[in-house]
Design a protein around this motif. Structure first.
Motif, mmCIF file in Angstrom:
data_model
loop_
_atom_site.group_PDB
_atom_site.id
_atom_site.type_symbol
_atom_site.label_atom_id
_atom_site.label_comp_id
_atom_site.label_asym_id
_atom_site.label_seq_id
_atom_site.Cartn_x
_atom_site.Cartn_y
_atom_site.Cartn_z
ATOM 1 N N UNK A 1 0.847 -1.189 0.000
ATOM 2 C CA UNK A 1 0.000 0.000 0.000
ATOM 3 C C UNK A 1 0.884 1.241 0.000
ATOM 4 N N UNK A 2 0.228 2.387 -0.150
ATOM 5 C CA UNK A 2 0.943 3.661 -0.143
ATOM 6 C C UNK A 2 1.470 3.955 1.259
ATOM 7 N N UNK A 3 2.646 4.551 1.337
ATOM 8 C CA UNK A 3 3.225 4.872 2.625
ATOM 9 C C UNK A 3 4.609 5.459 2.476
ATOM 10 N N UNK A 4 5.447 5.200 3.446
ATOM 11 C CA UNK A 4 6.807 5.724 3.418
ATOM 12 C C UNK A 4 7.551 5.286 2.158
ATOM 13 N N UNK A 5 7.450 4.000 1.842
ATOM 14 C CA UNK A 5 8.213 3.467 0.712
ATOM 15 C C UNK A 5 7.814 4.117 -0.599
ATOM 16 N N UNK A 6 6.519 4.349 -0.802
ATOM 17 C CA UNK A 6 6.066 4.938 -2.060
ATOM 18 C C UNK A 6 6.544 6.388 -2.200
ATOM 19 N N UNK A 7 6.500 7.158 -1.096
ATOM 20 C CA UNK A 7 6.978 8.547 -1.151
ATOM 21 C C UNK A 7 8.479 8.588 -1.402
ATOM 22 N N UNK A 8 9.227 7.745 -0.690
ATOM 23 C CA UNK A 8 10.680 7.725 -0.853
ATOM 24 C C UNK A 8 11.055 7.332 -2.278
ATOM 25 N N UNK A 9 10.364 6.327 -2.827
ATOM 26 C CA UNK A 9 10.662 5.899 -4.195
ATOM 27 C C UNK A 9 10.372 7.006 -5.193
ATOM 28 N N UNK A 10 9.226 7.673 -5.057
ATOM 29 C CA UNK A 10 8.866 8.737 -5.995
ATOM 30 C C UNK A 10 9.832 9.912 -5.898
ATOM 31 N N UNK A 11 10.179 10.332 -4.685
ATOM 32 C CA UNK A 11 11.103 11.455 -4.519
ATOM 33 C C UNK A 11 12.511 11.094 -4.996
ATOM 34 N N UNK A 12 12.936 9.868 -4.747
ATOM 35 C CA UNK A 12 14.282 9.459 -5.160
ATOM 36 C C UNK A 12 14.417 9.461 -6.672
ATOM 37 N N UNK A 13 13.413 8.947 -7.367
ATOM 38 C CA UNK A 13 13.473 8.913 -8.827
ATOM 39 C C UNK A 13 13.542 10.320 -9.415
ATOM 40 N N UNK A 14 12.892 11.283 -8.753
ATOM 41 C CA UNK A 14 12.911 12.658 -9.263
ATOM 42 C C UNK A 14 14.220 13.367 -8.927
ATOM 43 N N UNK A 15 14.630 13.289 -7.661
ATOM 44 C CA UNK A 15 15.818 14.040 -7.235
ATOM 45 C C UNK A 15 17.115 13.402 -7.718
ATOM 46 N N UNK A 16 17.090 12.120 -8.062
ATOM 47 C CA UNK A 16 18.301 11.474 -8.550
ATOM 48 C C UNK A 16 18.780 12.123 -9.841
ATOM 49 N N UNK A 17 17.845 12.592 -10.651
ATOM 50 C CA UNK A 17 18.225 13.270 -11.893
ATOM 51 C C UNK A 17 18.999 14.554 -11.605
ATOM 52 N N UNK A 18 18.617 15.264 -10.551
ATOM 53 C CA UNK A 18 19.337 16.485 -10.182
ATOM 54 C C UNK A 18 20.766 16.167 -9.764
ATOM 55 N N UNK A 19 20.941 15.092 -8.996
ATOM 56 C CA UNK A 19 22.282 14.697 -8.567
ATOM 57 C C UNK A 19 23.127 14.297 -9.775
ATOM 58 N N UNK A 20 22.542 13.565 -10.704
ATOM 59 C CA UNK A 20 23.282 13.141 -11.896
ATOM 60 C C UNK A 20 23.782 14.357 -12.681
ATOM 61 N N UNK A 21 22.915 15.338 -12.855
ATOM 62 C CA UNK A 21 23.295 16.537 -13.619
ATOM 63 C C UNK A 21 24.436 17.279 -12.930
#
Length: 274
Positions: A138-158
Motif C-alpha cells: 500500500x501507499x506509505x513511506x516506501x512509495x513517497x521515498x521511491x517517488x522522490x528518489x526517482x525525481x531528485x536522482x536526476x538532479x544529482x546526476x546533472x
C-alpha cells in the motif's frame, strides 16, 4: 538593469519577509499585526501534529537524500563512459524527468503504484501460508521515498556530471599508472574532486523532498508530511502558526546551507594548504 534587479529581488524576498514578520504577530489573525510575540512559535512547537509531520518529512527527506546521492553519483560515473546515441538517449531522459511538472509525476507514480499493487497483492495472498495474514502492499513511506528518489536522482546526476566534466583527468591516469585499484582511485582521487557536487546534490535532494507537496499528496497514503499538514491548515484558515512553521523551516534550511558552505570552504582551504 539595477532597477530591474532590485525589483526582482523585492518580488522574491518581500513576501518571505512578510511571513517572517507576521509569524511574531501577537493577534490571532494572520493579516493583522497586533504587536509582537513568540506565542505562535510555542504553539507550533507544542503541537503534536506538527511534530509528527516534521518527523515524517525529516525521515523521508534524509532517506531520499542519501539514496539519491549514492545512486545519482554511481549513475553519473557510469553515464560518463557512454558514447554516441546511447549517451544522447540517457541525457534526454534525465533532462525530461527534471522538466516534467510535479503533478504529472505524482499522477503517473500513483497510477503505476496502484497497478503494481493490484497485481502483486493477489499473488502474495495466494502463495502465503494458510492461517497467516499475507502482507499487503500500500501507499506509505516506501512509495513517497521511491517517488522522490526517482525525481531528485536526476538532479544529482546533472550536478555530478558537470563536476566530472571539469575534473582533472591527469590525476586519475597517474593513479592508474601507479597500479592503484579502481576502488582506491575512486576513493582517493575521484571522490575528493566530485565531493562538492555530491554534497550540493544531497542538500538539493533533501530540500526538494522536504518541501515537496504535489508528489507527496498523491503517494503519501496515510502519512502526513509537513507540507501536507500546512496545506490542510491553510484550508481551514491562515493563522500566524502557519507563518511560524514556515519561518522555522526557512531558518533551518539556511543553517543547513551555510553549514555545508562552511564545510566546503574548510575543505578547499585544507587542500590549498596541503
Amino acid at each position: 538593469m539595477r532597477i530591474y534587479a532590485i525589483a526582482v529581488y523585492l518580488f522574491l524576498y518581500v513576501p518571505i519577509g512578510i511571513i517572517v514578520l507576521f509569524s511574531f504577530n501577537a493577534g490571532s489573525h494572520a493579516s493583522e499585526l497586533r504587536g509582537l510575540s513568540v506565542q505562535w512559535y510555542a504553539k507550533a512547537l507544542s503541537n503534536p501534529f506538527v511534530g509528527d509531520a516534521f518527523v515524517t518529512s525529516l525521515v523521508i527527506a534524509l532517506t531520499v537524500a542519501v539514496l539519491s546521492s549514492v545512486m545519482g553519483t554511481a549513475a553519473a560515473l557510469a553515464l560518463q563512459r557512454l558514447k554516441g546515441k546511447m549517451r544522447i538517449l540517457f541525457d534526454g531522459l534525465i533532462f525530461v524527468s527534471v522538466m516534467i511538472p510535479g503533478i504529472v509525476i505524482g499522477i503517473a507514480t500513483l497510477v503505476a503504484l496502484v497497478t503494481v499493487f493490484d497485481f502483486l497483492n493477489p499473488i502474495l495472498a495466494s502463495i502465503w501460508p494458510e492461517g497467516a495474514e499475507p502482507p499487503k502492499l500500500h501507499m506509505g513511506y516506501a512509495s513517497v521515498i521511491a517517488a522522490h528518489t526517482l525525481f531528485t536522482m536526476s538532479l544529482v546526476i546533472i550536478m555530478v556530471r558537470a563536476r566530472i566534466a571539469g575534473m582533472d583527468r591527469a590525476l586519475i591516469e597517474a593513479s592508474m599508472d601507479l597500479y592503484a585499484t579502481p576502488w582506491r582511485t575512486f576513493y582517493q582521487v575521484t571522490l575528493p574532486q566530485i565531493y562538492p557536487a555530491i554534497l550540493a546534490g544531497f542538500l538539493l535532494s533533501f530540500t526538494f523532498s522536504f518541501d515537496d507537496f504535489i508528489i507527496s499528496f498523491f503517494v503519501a497514503g496515510p502519512n502526513t508530511t509537513l507540507p501536507i499538514y500546512i496545506f490542510s491548515s491553510i484550508r481551514r484558515g491562515i493563522t500566524p502558526e502557519v507563518n511560524a512553521i514556515g519561518t522555522m523551516v526557512l531558518v533551518g534550511s539556511l543553517i543547513l546551507l551555510m553549514g555545508a558552505q562552511y564545510l566546503m570552504r574548510e575543505r578547499r582551504q585544507q587542500r590549498t594548504t596541503g
